[in-house]
Design a protein around this motif. Structure first.
Motif, PDB file in Angstrom:
ATOM      1  N   MET A  42       0.931  -1.087  -0.213  1.00  0.00           N
ATOM      2  CA  MET A  42       0.070   0.076  -0.004  1.00  0.00           C
ATOM      3  C   MET A  42       0.946   1.190   0.039  1.00  0.00           C
ATOM      4  N   LEU A  43       0.579   2.157  -0.989  1.00  0.00           N
ATOM      5  CA  LEU A  43       1.185   3.341  -1.091  1.00  0.00           C
ATOM      6  C   LEU A  43       1.294   4.275   0.313  1.00  0.00           C
ATOM      7  N   LEU A  44      -0.065   4.554   0.423  1.00  0.00           N
ATOM      8  CA  LEU A  44      -0.194   5.557   1.797  1.00  0.00           C
ATOM      9  C   LEU A  44      -1.117   4.901   2.586  1.00  0.00           C
ATOM     10  N   GLN A  45      -0.760   4.737   3.828  1.00  0.00           N
ATOM     11  CA  GLN A  45      -1.617   4.118   4.885  1.00  0.00           C
ATOM     12  C   GLN A  45      -1.766   5.124   5.912  1.00  0.00           C
ATOM     13  N   VAL A  46      -2.672   5.632   6.330  1.00  0.00           N
ATOM     14  CA  VAL A  46      -2.883   6.561   7.568  1.00  0.00           C
ATOM     15  C   VAL A  46      -3.752   5.751   8.427  1.00  0.00           C
ATOM     16  N   SER A  47      -3.415   5.724   9.691  1.00  0.00           N
ATOM     17  CA  SER A  47      -4.012   5.048  10.798  1.00  0.00           C
ATOM     18  C   SER A  47      -4.332   5.750  11.879  1.00  0.00           C
ATOM     19  N   ASN A  48      -5.720   5.956  12.128  1.00  0.00           N
ATOM     20  CA  ASN A  48      -6.226   6.406  13.502  1.00  0.00           C
ATOM     21  C   ASN A  48      -5.498   7.888  13.753  1.00  0.00           C
ATOM     22  N   ILE A  49      -5.353   8.683  12.826  1.00  0.00           N
ATOM     23  CA  ILE A  49      -4.728  10.087  13.359  1.00  0.00           C
ATOM     24  C   ILE A  49      -5.923  10.836  13.925  1.00  0.00           C
ATOM     25  N   SER A  50      -5.176  11.539  14.906  1.00  0.00           N
ATOM     26  CA  SER A  50      -6.062  12.647  15.837  1.00  0.00           C
ATOM     27  C   SER A  50      -5.252  13.978  15.633  1.00  0.00           C
ATOM     28  N   LYS A  51      -5.941  14.886  15.656  1.00  0.00           N
ATOM     29  CA  LYS A  51      -5.466  16.232  16.056  1.00  0.00           C
ATOM     30  C   LYS A  51      -6.346  17.175  16.755  1.00  0.00           C
ATOM     31  N   ASN A  52      -5.800  17.860  17.581  1.00  0.00           N
ATOM     32  CA  ASN A  52      -6.734  18.500  18.893  1.00  0.00           C
ATOM     33  C   ASN A  52      -5.734  19.953  18.574  1.00  0.00           C
ATOM     34  N   PHE A  53      -6.465  21.125  18.471  1.00  0.00           N
ATOM     35  CA  PHE A  53      -6.200  22.384  18.816  1.00  0.00           C
ATOM     36  C   PHE A  53      -6.846  23.132  19.853  1.00  0.00           C
ATOM     37  N   GLY A  54      -5.817  23.124  20.962  1.00  0.00           N
ATOM     38  CA  GLY A  54      -6.397  23.741  22.205  1.00  0.00           C
ATOM     39  C   GLY A  54      -7.887  23.560  22.460  1.00  0.00           C
ATOM     40  N   ASP A 100      -3.974   3.696  -2.852  1.00  0.00           N
ATOM     41  CA  ASP A 100      -2.751   2.883  -3.467  1.00  0.00           C
ATOM     42  C   ASP A 100      -2.244   3.431  -4.689  1.00  0.00           C
ATOM     43  N   LYS A 101      -1.452   3.134  -5.507  1.00  0.00           N
ATOM     44  CA  LYS A 101      -0.883   3.525  -6.539  1.00  0.00           C
ATOM     45  C   LYS A 101      -2.200   3.662  -7.502  1.00  0.00           C
ATOM     46  N   GLY A 102      -2.176   4.952  -8.077  1.00  0.00           N
ATOM     47  CA  GLY A 102      -3.350   5.086  -9.433  1.00  0.00           C
ATOM     48  C   GLY A 102      -4.691   5.190  -8.791  1.00  0.00           C
ATOM     49  N   GLU A 103      -4.809   5.142  -7.589  1.00  0.00           N
ATOM     50  CA  GLU A 103      -6.207   5.300  -6.936  1.00  0.00           C
ATOM     51  C   GLU A 103      -6.599   6.735  -6.620  1.00  0.00           C
ATOM     52  N   ILE A 104      -7.675   7.171  -6.892  1.00  0.00           N
ATOM     53  CA  ILE A 104      -8.056   8.546  -6.367  1.00  0.00           C
ATOM     54  C   ILE A 104      -8.925   8.417  -4.970  1.00  0.00           C
ATOM     55  N   VAL A 105      -8.711   9.112  -4.036  1.00  0.00           N
ATOM     56  CA  VAL A 105      -9.596   9.172  -2.977  1.00  0.00           C
ATOM     57  C   VAL A 105     -10.015  10.404  -2.785  1.00  0.00           C
ATOM     58  N   GLY A 106     -11.519  10.548  -2.594  1.00  0.00           N
ATOM     59  CA  GLY A 106     -12.000  12.061  -2.296  1.00  0.00           C
ATOM     60  C   GLY A 106     -12.406  12.092  -0.654  1.00  0.00           C
ATOM     61  N   ILE A 107     -12.311  13.368  -0.257  1.00  0.00           N
ATOM     62  CA  ILE A 107     -12.499  13.475   0.990  1.00  0.00           C
ATOM     63  C   ILE A 107     -13.577  14.943   1.027  1.00  0.00           C
ATOM     64  N   LYS A 126      -3.473   8.622 -14.231  1.00  0.00           N
ATOM     65  CA  LYS A 126      -3.214   7.583 -15.039  1.00  0.00           C
ATOM     66  C   LYS A 126      -1.710   7.645 -15.433  1.00  0.00           C
ATOM     67  N   ASP A 127      -1.092   8.681 -15.853  1.00  0.00           N
ATOM     68  CA  ASP A 127       0.098   8.890 -16.378  1.00  0.00           C
ATOM     69  C   ASP A 127       1.168   8.624 -15.559  1.00  0.00           C
ATOM     70  N   PHE A 128       1.239   9.304 -14.157  1.00  0.00           N
ATOM     71  CA  PHE A 128       2.212   9.115 -13.245  1.00  0.00           C
ATOM     72  C   PHE A 128       1.912   8.018 -12.153  1.00  0.00           C
ATOM     73  N   GLY A 129       0.701   7.477 -12.044  1.00  0.00           N
ATOM     74  CA  GLY A 129       0.165   6.490 -11.350  1.00  0.00           C
ATOM     75  C   GLY A 129       0.329   6.573  -9.823  1.00  0.00           C
ATOM     76  N   PHE A 130       0.479   7.974  -9.339  1.00  0.00           N
ATOM     77  CA  PHE A 130       0.631   8.345  -7.909  1.00  0.00           C
ATOM     78  C   PHE A 130      -0.710   8.084  -7.290  1.00  0.00           C
ATOM     79  N   ALA A 131      -0.780   8.248  -5.855  1.00  0.00           N
ATOM     80  CA  ALA A 131      -1.751   8.077  -5.190  1.00  0.00           C
ATOM     81  C   ALA A 131      -2.762   9.412  -4.959  1.00  0.00           C
TER      82      ALA A 131
END
Ligand code: ATP
Length: 257
Positions: free
Chosen positions: A1-13, A26-33, A198-203
Motif C-alpha cells: 500500500m502506498l499511503l496508509q494513514v491509521s487512526n490519526i487525531s489532531k486537537n487544537f486547544g 494505493d498507486k493510481g487510486e483517487i480518494v475523495g474527502i 493515469k500517467d504518473f500512477g501516484f496516489a
C-alpha cells in the motif's frame, strides 16, 4: 500500500479537528474527502504533509513511518500538495514559481553558491528543463515568463499542481482544486487530474466541495463531519448512506436558515 494513514487525531486547544482518521490509498487510486465546512478535511492534509504532527496515529508512505517527520522531509519523500487558498509568489514569473520547488540533487560547493560553476549551471539547467516539462504537462508551456497573477484562476490552479509535481510525488494531495472555477474550468481540471493519475500512477487524495468533480473521478470517498468519519465507500455507496445524507441536509438547512 502506498499511503496508509491509521487512526490519526489532531486537537487544537480543545477543538478536536480530526479524530481517529484512517485511510489507505494505493498507486493510481483517487480518494475523495468530502464534508461540511470545519469538518477537519484540511487538517488531515496538514497532518499527512507534515505541516502539523498528529497527536495520535501513524502515517506510512510505502511502508516507511513518516508520522513525525518535518514537512520538508515528507515533501522530499514524495508527498506533494496544493493549498485551498492558491499560494503563488507575486513578482516571480510562472517558471520561477515552479523553480522554487526544485531541490538540486548535487549540492553546490561554497564557491558554487557565489559564482556559477559548471556544476551549478548544469543543475540549474536540469531544474529549468524539469519546470518546463511539468508546465507543459499542465498546459502552461506558452506562459512560462508571464506573471502568475495575469493567469485565469483555473490556470493558477494548474500552476500550483505543476509546482507540486516538482517533488516527484508518490502521493498528491489536492485541497479544493476546483474552488472558484467556472464549470468549463472544472471540466478541464477533472481531465487533468485523471490524466496525471493515469500517467504518473501516484496516489491522489482530493478534498472537494464540488461534488460533481469528486463523485465523478474518485474510486473511494471518505465523508467527514465534526472531525469524524461518518461514511466510506464508492461514490454511489456514500450518496445512499443515511448518515451522509443527514449531514449534508443538516448543513444545507443551516445555510438556508
Ligand atoms: N491551526 C489551527 N489552529 C486552531 N484551530 C484550527 C487550526 N486548523 C484548523 N483548526 C480548527 O479545526 C477545525 C477543522 O478545520 P479544517 O480547516 O481542518 O476543516 P475543513 O473541513 O478543511 O473546513 P473547510 O471546508 O471550511 O476548509 C475547525 O474548527 C478549525 O477552526
Amino acid at each position: 500500500m502506498l499511503l496508509q494513514v491509521s487512526n490519526i487525531s489532531k486537537n487544537f486547544g480543545g477543538v478536536q479537528a480530526t479524530k481517529d482518521f484512517s485511510v489507505t490509498v494505493d498507486k493510481g487510486e483517487i480518494v475523495g474527502i468530502i464534508g461540511p465546512n470545519g469538518a477537519g478535511k484540511t487538517t488531515i492534509f496538514n497532518v499527512i504533509s507534515g505541516v502539523y504532527t498528529a497527536d495520535e496515529g501513524s502515517i506510512l508512505l510505502s511502508g516507511q513511518n513518516v508520522t513525525k517527520l518535518p514537512q520538508h522531509e515528507i515533501t522530499k519523500l514524495g508527498i506533494g500538495r496544493t493549498f485551498q487558498n492558491i499560494r503563488l509568489f507575486k513578482g516571480l514569473s510562472i517558471i520561477e514559481n515552479v523553480m522554487c520547488a526544485f531541490d538540486p540533487q548535487s549540492k553546490y560547493s561554497f564557491i558554487g553558491s557565489i559564482i556559477p560553476t559548471p556544476k551549478r549551471k548544469a543543475e540549474e539547467k536540469r531544474g529549468k528543463e524539469l519546470c518546463e516539462h511539468y508546465l507543459e504537462i499542465v498546459g502552461l508551456k506558452d506562459y512560462i515568463n508571464e506573471a502568475p497573477e495575469n493567469l485565469a484562476y483555473g490556470y493558477q490552479r494548474r500552476l500550483e499542481i505543476a509546482r507540486a509535481l516538482m517533488c516527484n510525488p508518490k502521493v498528491l494531495l489536492l485541497d479544493e482544486p476546483a474552488a472558484g472555477l467556472n464549470p468549463t474550468e472544472v471540466g478541464e481540471l477533472t481531465e487533468l487530474i485523471l490524466k496525471l493519475s493515469k500517467d504518473f500512477g501516484f496516489a491522489t487524495m482530493l478534498i472537494e466541495h464540488r461534488l460533481e468533480l469528486v463523485m465523478g473521478i474518485s474510486h473511494k470517498i471518505v465523508v467527514q463531519n465534526f472531525g469524524k468519519t461518518i461514511g466510506v465507500g464508492t461514490p454511489k455507496e456514500v450518496q445512499n448512506n443515511p448518515a451522509v445524507i443527514e449531514a449534508y441536509l443538516g448543513a444545507e438547512e443551516e445555510d438556508n436558515a
